[in-house]
Scaffold this motif. Sequence first.
Motif, PDB file in Angstrom:
ATOM      1  N   TRP A  83       0.854  -1.175   0.000  1.00 30.32           N
ATOM      2  CA  TRP A  83       0.000   0.000   0.000  1.00 30.32           C
ATOM      3  C   TRP A  83       0.896   1.233   0.000  1.00 30.32           C
ATOM      4  O   TRP A  83       2.039   1.183   0.450  1.00 30.32           O
ATOM      5  N   VAL A  84       0.377   2.337  -0.505  1.00 28.18           N
ATOM      6  CA  VAL A  84       1.097   3.611  -0.452  1.00 28.18           C
ATOM      7  C   VAL A  84       0.138   4.670   0.089  1.00 28.18           C
ATOM      8  O   VAL A  84      -1.028   4.718  -0.316  1.00 28.18           O
ATOM      9  N   VAL A  85       0.624   5.498   0.999  1.00 29.21           N
ATOM     10  CA  VAL A  85      -0.155   6.605   1.548  1.00 29.21           C
ATOM     11  C   VAL A  85       0.519   7.905   1.128  1.00 29.21           C
ATOM     12  O   VAL A  85       1.721   8.095   1.365  1.00 29.21           O
ATOM     13  N   VAL A  86      -0.249   8.767   0.472  1.00 25.42           N
ATOM     14  CA  VAL A  86       0.272  10.062   0.019  1.00 25.42           C
ATOM     15  C   VAL A  86      -0.508  11.161   0.729  1.00 25.42           C
ATOM     16  O   VAL A  86      -1.659  11.442   0.378  1.00 25.42           O
ATOM     17  N   PRO A  87       0.082  11.792   1.756  1.00 24.93           N
ATOM     18  CA  PRO A  87      -0.601  12.911   2.413  1.00 24.93           C
ATOM     19  C   PRO A  87      -0.524  14.165   1.540  1.00 24.93           C
ATOM     20  O   PRO A  87       0.390  14.309   0.727  1.00 24.93           O
ATOM     21  N   ARG A  88      -1.483  15.052   1.732  1.00 24.88           N
ATOM     22  CA  ARG A  88      -1.414  16.318   1.002  1.00 24.88           C
ATOM     23  C   ARG A  88      -0.241  17.154   1.504  1.00 24.88           C
ATOM     24  O   ARG A  88       0.375  17.901   0.757  1.00 24.88           O
ATOM     25  N   GLU A  89       0.074  16.989   2.776  1.00 23.15           N
ATOM     26  CA  GLU A  89       1.238  17.641   3.368  1.00 23.15           C
ATOM     27  C   GLU A  89       2.034  16.586   4.124  1.00 23.15           C
ATOM     28  O   GLU A  89       1.465  15.707   4.754  1.00 23.15           O
ATOM     29  N   GLY A  90       3.348  16.677   4.070  1.00 18.29           N
ATOM     30  CA  GLY A  90       4.177  15.684   4.730  1.00 18.29           C
ATOM     31  C   GLY A  90       4.664  14.629   3.752  1.00 18.29           C
ATOM     32  O   GLY A  90       4.294  14.617   2.573  1.00 18.29           O
ATOM     33  N   GLU A  91       5.491  13.713   4.246  1.00 13.70           N
ATOM     34  CA  GLU A  91       6.120  12.719   3.382  1.00 13.70           C
ATOM     35  C   GLU A  91       5.212  11.519   3.133  1.00 13.70           C
ATOM     36  O   GLU A  91       4.609  10.988   4.069  1.00 13.70           O
ATOM     37  N   PRO A  92       5.128  11.056   1.881  1.00 15.31           N
ATOM     38  CA  PRO A  92       4.417   9.804   1.599  1.00 15.31           C
ATOM     39  C   PRO A  92       5.154   8.630   2.243  1.00 15.31           C
ATOM     40  O   PRO A  92       6.343   8.720   2.556  1.00 15.31           O
ATOM     41  N   ARG A 109      12.060   2.748  -6.984  1.00 13.30           N
ATOM     42  CA  ARG A 109      10.969   3.473  -6.358  1.00 13.30           C
ATOM     43  C   ARG A 109      11.147   4.977  -6.557  1.00 13.30           C
ATOM     44  O   ARG A 109      12.267   5.451  -6.763  1.00 13.30           O
ATOM     45  N   PRO A 110      10.059   5.755  -6.496  1.00  7.71           N
ATOM     46  CA  PRO A 110      10.181   7.207  -6.688  1.00  7.71           C
ATOM     47  C   PRO A 110      11.037   7.844  -5.609  1.00  7.71           C
ATOM     48  O   PRO A 110      11.090   7.369  -4.469  1.00  7.71           O
ATOM     49  N   ASN A 111      11.696   8.930  -5.969  1.00  2.44           N
ATOM     50  CA  ASN A 111      12.630   9.567  -5.035  1.00  2.44           C
ATOM     51  C   ASN A 111      11.932  10.118  -3.801  1.00  2.44           C
ATOM     52  O   ASN A 111      12.566  10.314  -2.770  1.00  2.44           O
ATOM     53  N   TRP A 112      10.600  10.355  -3.892  1.00  4.05           N
ATOM     54  CA  TRP A 112       9.893  10.923  -2.747  1.00  4.05           C
ATOM     55  C   TRP A 112       9.355   9.860  -1.785  1.00  4.05           C
ATOM     56  O   TRP A 112       8.793  10.187  -0.744  1.00  4.05           O
ATOM     57  N   LEU A 113       9.518   8.568  -2.130  1.00  4.31           N
ATOM     58  CA  LEU A 113       9.017   7.503  -1.253  1.00  4.31           C
ATOM     59  C   LEU A 113      10.170   7.014  -0.375  1.00  4.31           C
ATOM     60  O   LEU A 113      10.860   6.052  -0.695  1.00  4.31           O
ATOM     61  N   LYS A 114      10.378   7.700   0.732  1.00  7.98           N
ATOM     62  CA  LYS A 114      11.524   7.408   1.598  1.00  7.98           C
ATOM     63  C   LYS A 114      11.137   6.607   2.838  1.00  7.98           C
ATOM     64  O   LYS A 114      11.942   5.851   3.365  1.00  7.98           O
ATOM     65  N   GLN A 115       9.924   6.786   3.331  1.00  5.19           N
ATOM     66  CA  GLN A 115       9.498   6.069   4.534  1.00  5.19           C
ATOM     67  C   GLN A 115       8.866   4.737   4.145  1.00  5.19           C
ATOM     68  O   GLN A 115       7.944   4.694   3.334  1.00  5.19           O
ATOM     69  N   MET A 116       9.373   3.646   4.726  1.00  8.77           N
ATOM     70  CA  MET A 116       8.867   2.319   4.415  1.00  8.77           C
ATOM     71  C   MET A 116       8.542   1.565   5.697  1.00  8.77           C
ATOM     72  O   MET A 116       9.251   1.675   6.696  1.00  8.77           O
ATOM     73  N   TYR A 117       7.461   0.777   5.630  1.00 12.60           N
ATOM     74  CA  TYR A 117       7.044  -0.053   6.758  1.00 12.60           C
ATOM     75  C   TYR A 117       6.678  -1.430   6.235  1.00 12.60           C
ATOM     76  O   TYR A 117       6.292  -1.590   5.071  1.00 12.60           O
ATOM     77  N   ALA A 118       6.801  -2.428   7.101  1.00  8.78           N
ATOM     78  CA  ALA A 118       6.462  -3.802   6.722  1.00  8.78           C
ATOM     79  C   ALA A 118       5.301  -4.299   7.570  1.00  8.78           C
ATOM     80  O   ALA A 118       5.234  -4.034   8.775  1.00  8.78           O
ATOM     81  N   PHE A 119       4.378  -5.036   6.925  1.00  8.39           N
ATOM     82  CA  PHE A 119       3.289  -5.692   7.641  1.00  8.39           C
ATOM     83  C   PHE A 119       3.795  -6.990   8.263  1.00  8.39           C
ATOM     84  O   PHE A 119       4.715  -7.626   7.748  1.00  8.39           O
ATOM     85  N   ASP A 120       3.115  -7.407   9.324  1.00  4.89           N
ATOM     86  CA  ASP A 120       3.424  -8.704   9.917  1.00  4.89           C
ATOM     87  C   ASP A 120       2.743  -9.851   9.180  1.00  4.89           C
ATOM     88  O   ASP A 120       3.178 -10.987   9.238  1.00  4.89           O
ATOM     89  N   MET A 121       1.633  -9.573   8.495  1.00  6.36           N
ATOM     90  CA  MET A 121       0.889 -10.648   7.841  1.00  6.36           C
ATOM     91  C   MET A 121       0.321 -10.136   6.521  1.00  6.36           C
ATOM     92  O   MET A 121       0.157  -8.939   6.323  1.00  6.36           O
ATOM     93  N   ALA A 122       0.012 -11.080   5.608  1.00  2.00           N
ATOM     94  CA  ALA A 122      -0.448 -10.715   4.265  1.00  2.00           C
ATOM     95  C   ALA A 122      -1.915 -11.062   4.080  1.00  2.00           C
ATOM     96  O   ALA A 122      -2.263 -12.129   3.615  1.00  2.00           O
ATOM     97  N   SER A 123      -2.794 -10.176   4.485  1.00  2.00           N
ATOM     98  CA  SER A 123      -4.223 -10.277   4.206  1.00  2.00           C
ATOM     99  C   SER A 123      -4.795  -8.892   4.404  1.00  2.00           C
ATOM    100  O   SER A 123      -4.205  -8.068   5.107  1.00  2.00           O
ATOM    101  N   PHE A 124      -5.931  -8.620   3.785  1.00  2.00           N
ATOM    102  CA  PHE A 124      -6.464  -7.264   3.920  1.00  2.00           C
ATOM    103  C   PHE A 124      -6.751  -6.944   5.383  1.00  2.00           C
ATOM    104  O   PHE A 124      -6.407  -5.872   5.875  1.00  2.00           O
ATOM    105  N   ASP A 125      -7.366  -7.897   6.097  1.00  5.56           N
ATOM    106  CA  ASP A 125      -7.652  -7.665   7.509  1.00  5.56           C
ATOM    107  C   ASP A 125      -6.366  -7.424   8.285  1.00  5.56           C
ATOM    108  O   ASP A 125      -6.277  -6.529   9.121  1.00  5.56           O
ATOM    109  N   GLY A 126      -5.353  -8.262   7.990  1.00  5.01           N
ATOM    110  CA  GLY A 126      -4.097  -8.152   8.718  1.00  5.01           C
ATOM    111  C   GLY A 126      -3.345  -6.879   8.409  1.00  5.01           C
ATOM    112  O   GLY A 126      -2.513  -6.433   9.208  1.00  5.01           O
ATOM    113  N   GLU A 127      -3.614  -6.289   7.239  1.00  6.28           N
ATOM    114  CA  GLU A 127      -2.928  -5.060   6.846  1.00  6.28           C
ATOM    115  C   GLU A 127      -3.722  -3.814   7.218  1.00  6.28           C
ATOM    116  O   GLU A 127      -3.149  -2.787   7.580  1.00  6.28           O
ATOM    117  N   ALA A 128      -5.047  -3.891   7.113  1.00  4.73           N
ATOM    118  CA  ALA A 128      -5.873  -2.705   7.314  1.00  4.73           C
ATOM    119  C   ALA A 128      -5.774  -2.185   8.744  1.00  4.73           C
ATOM    120  O   ALA A 128      -5.644  -0.975   8.966  1.00  4.73           O
TER     121      ALA A 128
END
Length: 421
Positions: A83-92, A109-128
């Motif tokens: 998933w990618v989150v792009v705020p109107r202000e602040g870093e994506p 990856r794009p130069n503006w995508l500097k912050q990265m996080y990893a999920f513990d599990m792979a499912s929509f429920d587990g990620e949401a």
Amino acid sequence: MDIKGIVALDDREAIMAGPGLPVSRSDPAKDQWDDRVLARLRQAMADRDLDALLVVRAENVCWLTHWWDHGQMTLMPSEENAWVVVPREGEPFGLGTGAVSWGMEMPTRPNWLKQMYAFDMASFDGEAQPTCRLLKHQGLGKGRIGIEVEWMPYQYVRLLQEQLPEVEFDGSDAIFYQLRSEKSAFEIEIIRKAVGVFNESLEVAVEHLSRNRDIERAMRVLSTEMAARNGRAAIVPTCQQYGFGWLGEDSQDGRIARDWFNAKTYDPETELFRGDFCMTYEGYWVDLSLYEWINPDKARSQRAQIHEQQQRLDEMQLLMNRAIRPGMTGVEAERAIEQAQADTGMDFHYWFHSIGLNIHEQPIVGRGETARSDVRYEVGVVACTEVFAEGILYEDMVHLTENGWTYLTTRRPFIRGDAAP
């Protein structure tokens, strides 16, 4: 940061050293395009009064991050998500599971995508749930967030609403339809190469067919030649799969459509070769039709009529191309085509769909399609211009420039060996 279900990937150098992936040099042209995309996304958010975009749909994430399976146009591996989150202000920031979190750290990856996080599990429920916690942590637990509601199942929307009750969610699909339709210079270059791969592979297969008259072997040759050039082939064999039900089961148009798509790809009696062929190359699609008399001698008695038929189909296709101008919405383009048909007396079925990481992208117009008023044809669009008339599907790929539509494909003559139309 301590958020259940989320692991911050702070040490980029250590991460890159893990899988042994080299850090490539910056590409100024790509960086410039990525910056333009981010600026356009934020302008769209401002226009809609959105505080952020939550991007979940795979092809949109792929398009933003430049990271996909080049053969299948899916995130690698397919059972994992990002998933990618792009705020109107602040870093994506990006979020991924397993190998995806590594892959999104690749230098593509794009130069503006500097912050990265990893999920513990792979499912929509587990990620949401952890994603919603992270959004709150980033100050996005209130306000308006754009999501892809036309793709997202209702239960997913409900889950987000339950986790973020103070957020108003807004459909943002049209934002991505519009931006993805306006291809960058390096996307156009990939598509040009893809068309070249298709043409080279097809010529080898047609030459094989003209010598051996064995369609099954010729199709294997086509697939093999495409694969040797890093392409993957696909064929749409029936009108039912192609979506001609709206023409009417017993209508003349419906019968003609079924005749076309149910006909033999190759008729050994007439040596007529036809079909609708698709291929992916570096993640991008090529979609073209073919109608060709392999043995010119078999077409000799009808040569004049065949030439006239191709000329008429050319005129229909050009009529449609000229009707669609930069800045038109799908609704306006559809009206313009219908008006051009009425003015000239040319009546034909048509489809005009953008193409890229998906075979059918917005904007799309055509009989049986629902044209949109929130996506426009702008300079950079690559589209398939399809005419269906006289029992033939006539399809090419075009690119919208400042001077109008230009052809990316070269139409093969209906009779092998003749001059191109």
